[in-house]
Design an enzyme around this catalytic site. Sequence first.
Site, PDB file in Angstrom:
ATOM      1  N   ASP A 200     -10.511  -4.030   4.072  1.00  0.00           N
ATOM      2  CA  ASP A 200     -11.646  -3.330   4.678  1.00  0.00           C
ATOM      3  C   ASP A 200     -12.171  -2.329   3.652  1.00  0.00           C
ATOM      4  O   ASP A 200     -11.589  -1.260   3.482  1.00  0.00           O
ATOM      5  CB  ASP A 200     -11.213  -2.609   5.952  1.00  0.00           C
ATOM      6  CG  ASP A 200     -12.334  -1.821   6.596  1.00  0.00           C
ATOM      7  OD1 ASP A 200     -13.491  -1.914   6.118  1.00  0.00           O
ATOM      8  OD2 ASP A 200     -12.065  -1.107   7.571  1.00  0.00           O
TER       9      ASP A 200
ATOM     10  N   ASP B  90       3.477  -3.332   2.037  1.00  0.00           N
ATOM     11  CA  ASP B  90       2.736  -3.782   0.850  1.00  0.00           C
ATOM     12  C   ASP B  90       3.681  -3.852  -0.348  1.00  0.00           C
ATOM     13  O   ASP B  90       3.637  -4.796  -1.137  1.00  0.00           O
ATOM     14  CB  ASP B  90       1.592  -2.814   0.520  1.00  0.00           C
ATOM     15  CG  ASP B  90       0.532  -2.739   1.605  1.00  0.00           C
ATOM     16  OD1 ASP B  90       0.357  -3.730   2.341  1.00  0.00           O
ATOM     17  OD2 ASP B  90      -0.129  -1.688   1.710  1.00  0.00           O
TER      18      ASP B  90
ATOM     19  N   HIS C  44      -6.088  -5.101   6.554  1.00  0.00           N
ATOM     20  CA  HIS C  44      -6.315  -3.728   7.006  1.00  0.00           C
ATOM     21  C   HIS C  44      -6.640  -3.753   8.495  1.00  0.00           C
ATOM     22  O   HIS C  44      -7.024  -4.799   9.042  1.00  0.00           O
ATOM     23  CB  HIS C  44      -7.456  -3.095   6.217  1.00  0.00           C
ATOM     24  CG  HIS C  44      -7.060  -2.689   4.840  1.00  0.00           C
ATOM     25  ND1 HIS C  44      -7.928  -2.740   3.778  1.00  0.00           N
ATOM     26  CD2 HIS C  44      -5.889  -2.212   4.340  1.00  0.00           C
ATOM     27  CE1 HIS C  44      -7.309  -2.303   2.691  1.00  0.00           C
ATOM     28  NE2 HIS C  44      -6.067  -1.999   3.007  1.00  0.00           N
TER      29      HIS C  44
ATOM     30  N   ASP D  96      -0.776   1.983  -2.877  1.00  0.00           N
ATOM     31  CA  ASP D  96       0.093   0.827  -2.614  1.00  0.00           C
ATOM     32  C   ASP D  96      -0.703  -0.467  -2.684  1.00  0.00           C
ATOM     33  O   ASP D  96      -0.232  -1.483  -3.204  1.00  0.00           O
ATOM     34  CB  ASP D  96       0.754   0.936  -1.238  1.00  0.00           C
ATOM     35  CG  ASP D  96       1.657   2.144  -1.103  1.00  0.00           C
ATOM     36  OD1 ASP D  96       2.166   2.618  -2.130  1.00  0.00           O
ATOM     37  OD2 ASP D  96       1.843   2.606   0.033  1.00  0.00           O
TER      38      ASP D  96
ATOM     39  N   HIS E  18      -2.912   4.903   2.017  1.00  0.00           N
ATOM     40  CA  HIS E  18      -1.932   4.258   1.127  1.00  0.00           C
ATOM     41  C   HIS E  18      -2.628   3.364   0.104  1.00  0.00           C
ATOM     42  O   HIS E  18      -2.094   2.358  -0.336  1.00  0.00           O
ATOM     43  CB  HIS E  18      -0.896   3.479   1.943  1.00  0.00           C
ATOM     44  CG  HIS E  18      -1.450   2.311   2.692  1.00  0.00           C
ATOM     45  ND1 HIS E  18      -2.317   2.432   3.745  1.00  0.00           N
ATOM     46  CD2 HIS E  18      -1.267   0.984   2.530  1.00  0.00           C
ATOM     47  CE1 HIS E  18      -2.640   1.240   4.197  1.00  0.00           C
ATOM     48  NE2 HIS E  18      -2.014   0.342   3.473  1.00  0.00           N
TER      49      HIS E  18
ATOM     50  N   ARG F 262      -2.435  -5.427  -8.323  1.00  0.00           N
ATOM     51  CA  ARG F 262      -2.054  -5.478  -9.734  1.00  0.00           C
ATOM     52  C   ARG F 262      -0.930  -6.487  -9.952  1.00  0.00           C
ATOM     53  O   ARG F 262      -0.970  -7.290 -10.890  1.00  0.00           O
ATOM     54  CB  ARG F 262      -1.616  -4.091 -10.210  1.00  0.00           C
ATOM     55  CG  ARG F 262      -1.190  -4.052 -11.656  1.00  0.00           C
ATOM     56  CD  ARG F 262      -0.718  -2.640 -12.050  1.00  0.00           C
ATOM     57  NE  ARG F 262      -0.124  -2.672 -13.360  1.00  0.00           N
ATOM     58  CZ  ARG F 262       1.125  -3.051 -13.629  1.00  0.00           C
ATOM     59  NH1 ARG F 262       1.928  -3.439 -12.662  1.00  0.00           N
ATOM     60  NH2 ARG F 262       1.584  -3.050 -14.867  1.00  0.00           N
TER      61      ARG F 262
ATOM     62  N   GLY G  70       2.237  -1.980   6.438  1.00  0.00           N
ATOM     63  CA  GLY G  70       1.752  -1.665   5.091  1.00  0.00           C
ATOM     64  C   GLY G  70       2.002  -0.232   4.654  1.00  0.00           C
ATOM     65  O   GLY G  70       2.623   0.008   3.611  1.00  0.00           O
TER      66      GLY G  70
END
Length: 126
Positions: free
Chosen positions: A85, A65, A12, A95, A92, A101, A60
């Site tokens: 962060d 991402d 981030h 995402d 987002h 996941r 990202g």
Amino acid sequence: MADRKCLALIAHDQKKNDLAAFAKAHEATLSGWKIVATGTTGGRVLDACPGLDVTRLKSGPLGGDQQIGALIATGDVDCLIFFVDPLTAMPHDVDVKALMRLAIVYDIPMALNRATAEQLIDFRRT
């Protein structure tokens, strides 16, 4: 060295300098990896370590991402380091959750902060 392992690097905005410093501290180890990174993060890593093999994907929020998630799903990413962060809201965020996941579903090692990344790099080095 065609069968090098692939490491995904993401950070981030407030953590990009930390990830670049991490890469610099472990440049010798990371030189043995193929690296994919989101756009700006990859740029920071290359600024710090121009000799590393870094492929920069999209930023990202613009799909980077998700590109890395797709590489995880196809078995092309072996390890994920994502300096998150937790104190800044991310537009987002869905995402980011999807990416985490996929790392869990495909059971790849994932570090979300520097302390864990240090342990992961030390473990992968041996």
